[in-house]
Design an enzyme around this catalytic site. Structure first.
Site, PDB file in Angstrom:
ATOM      1  N   ARG A   1       0.878  -1.180   0.000  1.00 14.02           N
ATOM      2  CA  ARG A   1       0.000   0.000   0.000  1.00 14.02           C
ATOM      3  C   ARG A   1       0.915   1.230   0.000  1.00 14.02           C
ATOM      4  O   ARG A   1       1.930   1.259   0.698  1.00 14.02           O
ATOM      5  CB  ARG A   1      -0.922   0.034   1.226  1.00 14.02           C
ATOM      6  CG  ARG A   1      -2.106  -0.906   1.160  1.00 14.02           C
ATOM      7  CD  ARG A   1      -3.136  -0.504   0.088  1.00 14.02           C
ATOM      8  NE  ARG A   1      -4.266  -1.422   0.028  1.00 14.02           N
ATOM      9  CZ  ARG A   1      -4.352  -2.482  -0.775  1.00 14.02           C
ATOM     10  NH1 ARG A   1      -3.368  -2.760  -1.610  1.00 14.02           N
ATOM     11  NH2 ARG A   1      -5.422  -3.252  -0.766  1.00 14.02           N
TER      12      ARG A   1
ATOM     13  N   ASP B   1       4.260  -0.319  -7.119  1.00 11.56           N
ATOM     14  CA  ASP B   1       2.987  -0.682  -7.760  1.00 11.56           C
ATOM     15  C   ASP B   1       1.845   0.071  -7.085  1.00 11.56           C
ATOM     16  O   ASP B   1       0.698  -0.011  -7.523  1.00 11.56           O
ATOM     17  CB  ASP B   1       2.754  -2.195  -7.650  1.00 11.56           C
ATOM     18  CG  ASP B   1       1.540  -2.649  -8.446  1.00 11.56           C
ATOM     19  OD1 ASP B   1       1.415  -2.223  -9.617  1.00 11.56           O
ATOM     20  OD2 ASP B   1       0.712  -3.412  -7.916  1.00 11.56           O
TER      21      ASP B   1
ATOM     22  N   GLU C   1      -2.533   7.534  -4.888  1.00 15.64           N
ATOM     23  CA  GLU C   1      -2.899   6.910  -6.172  1.00 15.64           C
ATOM     24  C   GLU C   1      -4.380   7.056  -6.509  1.00 15.64           C
ATOM     25  O   GLU C   1      -4.766   6.902  -7.680  1.00 15.64           O
ATOM     26  CB  GLU C   1      -2.523   5.422  -6.166  1.00 15.64           C
ATOM     27  CG  GLU C   1      -3.398   4.567  -5.250  1.00 15.64           C
ATOM     28  CD  GLU C   1      -3.033   3.074  -5.282  1.00 15.64           C
ATOM     29  OE1 GLU C   1      -1.856   2.744  -5.105  1.00 15.64           O
ATOM     30  OE2 GLU C   1      -3.950   2.251  -5.468  1.00 15.64           O
TER      31      GLU C   1
ATOM     32  N   HIS D   1      -0.812  -0.153  -9.812  1.00 11.34           N
ATOM     33  CA  HIS D   1      -1.543  -1.101  -8.958  1.00 11.34           C
ATOM     34  C   HIS D   1      -2.065  -2.283  -9.771  1.00 11.34           C
ATOM     35  O   HIS D   1      -3.274  -2.547  -9.807  1.00 11.34           O
ATOM     36  CB  HIS D   1      -2.697  -0.386  -8.240  1.00 11.34           C
ATOM     37  CG  HIS D   1      -3.063  -1.063  -6.940  1.00 11.34           C
ATOM     38  ND1 HIS D   1      -3.382  -0.367  -5.789  1.00 11.34           N
ATOM     39  CD2 HIS D   1      -3.156  -2.374  -6.594  1.00 11.34           C
ATOM     40  CE1 HIS D   1      -3.663  -1.219  -4.819  1.00 11.34           C
ATOM     41  NE2 HIS D   1      -3.529  -2.442  -5.287  1.00 11.34           N
TER      42      HIS D   1
HETATM   43  P1  NAI Z   1      -1.446 -11.142   4.870  1.00  8.91           P
HETATM   44  O1  NAI Z   1      -2.452 -10.656   5.846  1.00  8.91           O
HETATM   45  O2  NAI Z   1      -1.448 -12.594   4.474  1.00  8.91           O
HETATM   46  O3  NAI Z   1       0.031 -10.810   5.400  1.00  8.91           O
HETATM   47  C1  NAI Z   1       0.409  -9.603   5.969  1.00  8.91           C
HETATM   48  C2  NAI Z   1       1.582  -9.891   6.902  1.00  8.91           C
HETATM   49  O4  NAI Z   1       2.112  -8.632   7.339  1.00  8.91           O
HETATM   50  C3  NAI Z   1       1.186 -10.695   8.138  1.00  8.91           C
HETATM   51  O5  NAI Z   1       2.033 -11.806   8.291  1.00  8.91           O
HETATM   52  C4  NAI Z   1       1.380  -9.679   9.274  1.00  8.91           C
HETATM   53  O6  NAI Z   1       1.779 -10.308  10.495  1.00  8.91           O
HETATM   54  C5  NAI Z   1       2.465  -8.805   8.698  1.00  8.91           C
HETATM   55  N1  NAI Z   1       2.612  -7.517   9.381  1.00  8.91           N
HETATM   56  C6  NAI Z   1       1.682  -6.790  10.037  1.00  8.91           C
HETATM   57  N2  NAI Z   1       2.242  -5.682  10.560  1.00  8.91           N
HETATM   58  C7  NAI Z   1       3.558  -5.732  10.239  1.00  8.91           C
HETATM   59  C8  NAI Z   1       4.661  -4.877  10.504  1.00  8.91           C
HETATM   60  N3  NAI Z   1       4.530  -3.770  11.246  1.00  8.91           N
HETATM   61  N4  NAI Z   1       5.873  -5.226  10.027  1.00  8.91           N
HETATM   62  C9  NAI Z   1       6.031  -6.363   9.305  1.00  8.91           C
HETATM   63  N5  NAI Z   1       5.018  -7.200   9.024  1.00  8.91           N
HETATM   64  C10 NAI Z   1       3.809  -6.885   9.476  1.00  8.91           C
HETATM   65  O7  NAI Z   1      -1.594 -10.222   3.591  1.00  8.91           O
HETATM   66  P2  NAI Z   1      -1.178 -10.520   2.086  1.00  8.91           P
HETATM   67  O8  NAI Z   1      -2.280 -11.249   1.391  1.00  8.91           O
HETATM   68  O9  NAI Z   1       0.184 -11.123   2.059  1.00  8.91           O
HETATM   69  O10 NAI Z   1      -1.138  -9.042   1.483  1.00  8.91           O
HETATM   70  C11 NAI Z   1      -0.223  -8.090   1.967  1.00  8.91           C
HETATM   71  C12 NAI Z   1      -0.634  -6.719   1.476  1.00  8.91           C
HETATM   72  O11 NAI Z   1      -0.467  -6.661   0.057  1.00  8.91           O
HETATM   73  C13 NAI Z   1      -2.133  -6.401   1.678  1.00  8.91           C
HETATM   74  O12 NAI Z   1      -2.377  -5.843   2.953  1.00  8.91           O
HETATM   75  C14 NAI Z   1      -2.400  -5.406   0.588  1.00  8.91           C
HETATM   76  O13 NAI Z   1      -2.231  -4.116   1.118  1.00  8.91           O
HETATM   77  C15 NAI Z   1      -1.331  -5.682  -0.455  1.00  8.91           C
HETATM   78  N6  NAI Z   1      -1.875  -6.160  -1.723  1.00  8.91           N
HETATM   79  C16 NAI Z   1      -1.501  -5.527  -2.886  1.00  8.91           C
HETATM   80  C17 NAI Z   1      -1.988  -5.951  -4.107  1.00  8.91           C
HETATM   81  C18 NAI Z   1      -1.576  -5.317  -5.403  1.00  8.91           C
HETATM   82  O14 NAI Z   1      -2.265  -5.493  -6.414  1.00  8.91           O
HETATM   83  N7  NAI Z   1      -0.475  -4.590  -5.455  1.00  8.91           N
HETATM   84  C19 NAI Z   1      -2.969  -7.045  -4.184  1.00  8.91           C
HETATM   85  C20 NAI Z   1      -3.217  -7.697  -2.919  1.00  8.91           C
HETATM   86  C21 NAI Z   1      -2.705  -7.235  -1.739  1.00  8.91           C
END
Ligand code: NAI
Length: 326
Positions: free
Chosen positions: A230, A254, A259, A291
């Site tokens: 994000r 991305d 954005e 994105h």
């Molecule tokens: P997820 O919920 O599986 O993993 C997120 C991880 O970040 C968790 O393991 C959590 O413990 C960790 N986390 C939380 N706070 C943290 C911190 N302060 N420092 C380090 N790690 C921390 O989420 P997922 O599916 O892996 O997605 C991650 C992010 O990717 C989403 O929140 C979303 O914002 C973004 N995303 C971007 C997309 C794109 O098209 N560019 C598409 C899908 C998701």
């Protein structure tokens, strides 16, 4: 169920209509959801939204007044939803927790390799019959240190890809993944040791501007920074200062903090009024995509299927399959 689909593009129509299979009545709306456009949900019991829809208290209040009882995100991240307001108004919120982590992880990989080997510059040069190699020097991936911030579904997928390339992978996450065979280190240590840093944590009050001037000062000089998570996790003016000083050697984005007024639209006939964004585009070692990490056939199929499953479950039981709460 009658569903108002905000921010819908032709590809959303294709995948969502196929997944609905006539079970739900979808009204496709081009505008983004805002407090002003929420009235367009008239007649719908559910609003289906995407990442830049403004699901704030005012928009939710209007939706509730129209009889909307479910907000179904066709995304994983839900930082654009006022969950407290939704709870107060009795509106359920659903998301798509895991549609295709590989789609985003592979996009991060594409950015890393393109930046490293200057593919974006080579493509332009060759079109102009310029076959000079000066300025295109890259590095081998094998043996490089890769720091992954956030090893949830996407971060873990990227970690495995990078291990496959022979990189030394380290991670920082408050909730380590026991199945991921990489060392977990304090954030400062990951920042200080990584040649490539990739951000995969969600946007929360704690992670907003996680990468600021102080964090950049800790990084290896010339680090490659990749953000497919994000935009607001990165303090963009601090990153621009880092690029200007050489502290950051490559930047792949991305996502971008501001954005919402830019991405997903054809702006080629408009002036870009965001000077910070315009400055980013002037660096040869910066690659920005709008994105599109999620944008694969597999991911869109899975997003549409889970979104419809959320709506169907809500209609049947009053609870979506994947609820998010305050
Ligand atoms: P997820 O919920 O599986 O993993 C997120 C991880 O970040 C968790 O393991 C959590 O413990 C960790 N986390 C939380 N706070 C943290 C911190 N302060 N420092 C380090 N790690 C921390 O989420 P997922 O599916 O892996 O997605 C991650 C992010 O990717 C989403 O929140 C979303 O914002 C973004 N995303 C971007 C997309 C794109 O098209 N560019 C598409 C899908 C998701």
């Amino acid at each position: 169920m009658d569903v108002a689909v905000f921010s819908s593009k032709p590809y959303d129509r294709t995948f969502l209509a196929a997944a609905a299979a006539g079970q739900h009545r979808l009204t496709f709306l081009e505008p983004r959801l805002t407090a002003q456009t929420a009235v367009l949900a008239q007649g719908a019991a559910a609003a289906c939204v995407f990442v830049n829809d403004q699901v704030n208290a005012a928009a939710l209040a209007t939706l509730q007044g129209l009889g909307v009882r479910l907000v179904a995100l066709r995304a994983a991240g839900y930082n654009n939803v006022d969950l407290g307001a939704a709870q107060r108004l009795g509106i359920a919120v659903a998301h798509v927790p895991a549609y295709s982590p590989d789609a985003v992880a592979e996009h991060a990989l594409a950015m890393i390799l393109a930046l490293n080997r200057n593919i974006h510059r080579a493509w332009l040069r060759v079109r102009e019959a310029n076959f000079a190699l000066e300025g295109l020097l890259g590095f081998n991936m094998r043996g490089r240190s890769v720091g992954i911030i956030g090893t949830g579904r996407i971060g873990a997928a990227l970690a495995r890809i990078m291990l496959g390339l022979g990189c030394r992978v380290m991670a920082h996450d408050p909730v380590p993944d026991p199945d991921l065979a990489v060392p977990y280190l304090p954030l400062e240590e990951v920042l200080a040791t990584a040649d490539i840093l990739s951000l995969h944590c969600p946007l929360t009050p704690r992670t907003r501007h996680l990468i600021d001037a102080a964090a950049i000062a800790r990084m290896k000089r010339g680090v490659m920074l990749i953000n497919t998570s994000r935009g607001a996790i990165v303090d963009t003016p601090a990153v621009i200062a880092g690029l200007k000083s050489g502290a950051i050697g490559h930047l792949g984005l991305d996502v971008y903090e501001e954005e919402a007024g830019l991405f997903f639209e054809d702006m080629s006939d408009e002036l870009i009024r965001d000077d910070v964004f315009a400055r980013l585009l002037t660096f040869p070692n910066v690659l920005v995509t709008g994105h599109q990490g999620f944008f694969t056939t597999e991911a869109l199929t899975a997003i549409a299927a889970t979104t419809m499953a959320n709506i169907t479950a809500f209609e049947a039981t009053g609870r979506p399959l994947h609820a998010v709460g305050a």
